[in-house]
Write a protein that holds these residues in place. Structure first.
Motif, PDB file in Angstrom:
ATOM      1  N   ARG A 121      43.979  19.269 -20.280  1.00 39.29           N
ATOM      2  CA  ARG A 121      44.156  20.510 -19.717  1.00 39.29           C
ATOM      3  C   ARG A 121      44.057  20.318 -17.840  1.00 39.29           C
ATOM      4  NH1 ARG A 121      40.610  25.740 -22.157  1.00 39.29           N
ATOM      5  NH2 ARG A 121      38.820  23.957 -21.876  1.00 39.29           N
ATOM      6  N   ARG A 122      44.772  20.761 -17.818  1.00 42.61           N
ATOM      7  CA  ARG A 122      44.647  20.900 -15.733  1.00 42.61           C
ATOM      8  C   ARG A 122      43.116  21.465 -15.460  1.00 42.61           C
ATOM      9  NH1 ARG A 122      49.280  22.335 -11.026  1.00 42.61           N
ATOM     10  NH2 ARG A 122      47.789  22.135  -9.738  1.00 42.61           N
ATOM     11  N   GLU A 123      42.705  23.143 -15.864  1.00 40.74           N
ATOM     12  CA  GLU A 123      41.586  23.132 -15.686  1.00 40.74           C
ATOM     13  C   GLU A 123      40.503  22.666 -15.943  1.00 40.74           C
ATOM     14  OE1 GLU A 123      43.166  25.916 -19.288  1.00 40.74           O
ATOM     15  OE2 GLU A 123      44.434  24.723 -17.354  1.00 40.74           O
ATOM     16  N   ASP A 124      40.268  21.894 -16.663  1.00 39.43           N
ATOM     17  CA  ASP A 124      39.234  21.444 -16.922  1.00 39.43           C
ATOM     18  C   ASP A 124      38.744  20.017 -16.137  1.00 39.43           C
ATOM     19  OD1 ASP A 124      39.205  22.436 -19.663  1.00 39.43           O
ATOM     20  OD2 ASP A 124      39.557  20.611 -20.848  1.00 39.43           O
ATOM     21  N   PRO A 127      40.001  19.917  -9.496  1.00 44.26           N
ATOM     22  CA  PRO A 127      41.262  20.112  -8.369  1.00 44.26           C
ATOM     23  C   PRO A 127      41.914  19.001  -6.955  1.00 44.26           C
ATOM     24  CG  PRO A 127      40.382  21.511  -8.241  1.00 44.26           C
ATOM     25  CD  PRO A 127      39.766  20.924  -8.598  1.00 44.26           C
ATOM     26  N   TRP A 130      42.498  15.959  -9.721  1.00 43.02           N
ATOM     27  CA  TRP A 130      43.784  15.974 -10.442  1.00 43.02           C
ATOM     28  C   TRP A 130      45.197  15.551  -9.980  1.00 43.02           C
ATOM     29  CZ3 TRP A 130      45.107  17.424 -15.830  1.00 43.02           C
ATOM     30  CH2 TRP A 130      46.767  17.505 -15.502  1.00 43.02           C
ATOM     31  N   ALA A 347      35.883  16.192 -14.635  1.00 38.23           N
ATOM     32  CA  ALA A 347      36.557  16.495 -15.644  1.00 38.23           C
ATOM     33  C   ALA A 347      34.931  17.874 -15.448  1.00 38.23           C
ATOM     34  CB  ALA A 347      35.938  16.762 -17.662  1.00 38.23           C
ATOM     35  N   ARG A 348      35.890  18.705 -14.484  1.00 35.40           N
ATOM     36  CA  ARG A 348      34.188  19.637 -14.513  1.00 35.40           C
ATOM     37  C   ARG A 348      34.435  21.128 -15.309  1.00 35.40           C
ATOM     38  NH1 ARG A 348      38.007  23.906 -10.487  1.00 35.40           N
ATOM     39  NH2 ARG A 348      40.449  24.375 -12.106  1.00 35.40           N
ATOM     40  N   ALA A 349      35.240  20.618 -16.296  1.00 36.78           N
ATOM     41  CA  ALA A 349      34.583  21.258 -17.741  1.00 36.78           C
ATOM     42  C   ALA A 349      33.017  20.899 -18.586  1.00 36.78           C
ATOM     43  CB  ALA A 349      35.408  21.279 -18.688  1.00 36.78           C
ATOM     44  N   ARG A 378      32.233  20.176  -7.083  1.00 37.16           N
ATOM     45  CA  ARG A 378      33.005  21.067  -6.771  1.00 37.16           C
ATOM     46  C   ARG A 378      33.168  21.073  -5.410  1.00 37.16           C
ATOM     47  NH1 ARG A 378      29.172  23.293 -10.315  1.00 37.16           N
ATOM     48  NH2 ARG A 378      29.849  23.700 -12.561  1.00 37.16           N
TER      49      ARG A 378
END
Length: 428
Positions: A121-124, A127, A130, A347-349, A378
């Motif tokens: 998942r890109r959102e994980d 930015p 990625w 992975a920011r998640a 971040r």
């Protein structure tokens, strides 16, 4: 890895990593119908953290075999040669961040698109991480493993002796928002420095840290080399040179035996400090440094280091390899890798998971390293990464700034020499 597409789809919902390394015998690989190979450089950490064994427990049909070369400068040319030939490759290959732009730019047709691999998942992901492995047409050729967000590690005892604050929040406020404040703190330190100590290790380390947080560095978004004309690079150069000129460095070259001894003997009071350097400092400073070192936020966010996993499209089991790469880089596994090996997640998640969010480092005064490095990560700007970023950085440091720092060469003369060396190295 998996014999059927239905099982492949199931990777997205695999449970987190089962038992920690050492909790039982290693998983046997004999008799498994599918073998996946992973090619890495150095001690990459996934095997040592028990991730392969965990994956094999979850997938009884899969055996994982890792190959490793100790040096990146040997590993990477071989990887390019094998990609061009379409042979001799592992199913999953590691790529260092300094090489990812060249791999994406020159080998895109030989690598699988991982953007839609099971569980990705890109959102994980952060930015900027990625974006580093993404092609112009939107394919994602590498999944980030780790990153190197910046802080500043410092010696509390030496700061106290020089009359500087020692509390990590107060120390961070000394230079918050501006690397020039770090220079000002160095001048304050020098005025009352304990004998035989310098404020920081090297001018090159300062320069590299400043560049690492710039939104434009050595290449622009079109892939053009802009190092000579980029004011952000020149400002970083000038700041590093000011540290050298003012005698604020220990005049050491990083990753040399002298640098290692500098940690052991307390020759400098601070160092620009990506997350992975915590273990390095603990190793080199040894038990005598425990509790003396601490961690504060850097003046500005930046990133030094990190890697990716790519999947060569010539492999016999591309889908299975993509699923493995996706699982290894999922937030839960990245959190485990940080907890067990110190590799900070890309992975920011993963930042909200307890293994990261609650992480403290007893060697560094129980510093809340998870919180410090997550905040830094971040804020790192999305910046173009060029095909020869690593080489350009090495020349700036070793051909250029090292001469200013160690021999007193005039900064302008050393700058011209570095620019000429970069042109020669890139056949310009």
């Amino acid at each position: 890895m998996l014999a059927a597409a239905a099982l492949l789809a199931g990777c997205a919902t695999d449970p987190p990593v089962p038992p920690a390394p050492g909790a039982g015998s290693p998983v046997p690989t004999a008799g498994r119908p599918v073998t996946l190979t992973v090619g890495v450089y150095g001690t990459f950490g996934m095997k040592e953290a028990g991730l392969y064994d965990a994956y094999m427990r979850l997938h009884p049909d899969v055996a994982i075999r890792q190959t490793s070369l100790s040096r990146t400068d040997v590993y990477y040319p071989q990887l390019l040669t094998h990609l061009t030939a379409g042979a001799g490759l592992a199913d999953v290959q590691a790529v260092e961040v300094g090489n990812i732009a060249e791999v994406v730019g020159t080998q895109a047709g030989r690598l699988a698109d991982l953007a839609h691999a099971p569980g990705v998942r890109r959102e994980d992901f952060l930015p900027w991480k990625w974006a580093q492995a993404r092609t112009a047409d939107g394919r994602v050729l590498g999944l980030g493993t780790d990153i190197g967000p910046l802080a500043v590690c410092y010696r509390k005892d030496l700061f106290a002796a020089a009359g500087l604050p020692t509390d990590r929040e107060e120390v961070g406020r000394l230079w918050a928002g501006d690397w020039r404040k770090y220079l000002a703190a160095g001048r304050r330190f020098a005025a009352r420095a304990p004998g035989g100590t310098a404020f920081t290790d090297s001018a090159s380390g300062v320069m590299a840290a400043v560049v690492s947080g710039a939104p434009l560095r050595y290449y622009d978004a079109a892939g053009r080399l802009v190092v000579a004309a980029n004011p952000a690079v020149r400002a970083a150069w000038d700041l590093g040179a000011a540290f050298a000129r003012d005698g604020l460095t220990a005049r050491l070259q990083q990753f040399t035996p002298d640098w290692d001894r500098g940690f052991a003997h307390g020759r400098f009071a601070s160092v620009t400090c990506p997350a992975w350097m915590l273990g390095y400092i603990q190793d080199k400073a040894g038990p005598a440094g425990a509790g003396k070192w601490d961690v504060a936020r850097a003046p500005r966010p930046g990133n030094w280091g990190g890697s990716f996993l790519v999947v060569p499209s010539a492999g016999p089991r591309v889908a299975e390899a993509a699923a493995l790469a996706a699982w290894l880089t999922a937030p839960e596994q990245q959190a485990v890798l940080f907890e067990r090996r110190g590799s900070f997640p890309s992975a920011r998640a993963a930042f909200a998971l307890p293994a990261v969010a609650d992480a403290r480092h007893p060697y560094f005064g129980d510093a809340p390293v998870g919180r410090i490095y997550s905040a830094a990560a971040r804020e790192v700007p999305v910046a173009p990464v060029g095909p020869k970023d690593g080489l350009v950085n090495q020349i700036l440091s070793d051909t250029g700034m090292l001469q200013v720092d160690q021999t007193g060469r005039a900064p302008e003369s050393a700058w011209r020499a570095a620019m000429k060396a970069i042109d020669n190295a890139l056949d310009r």
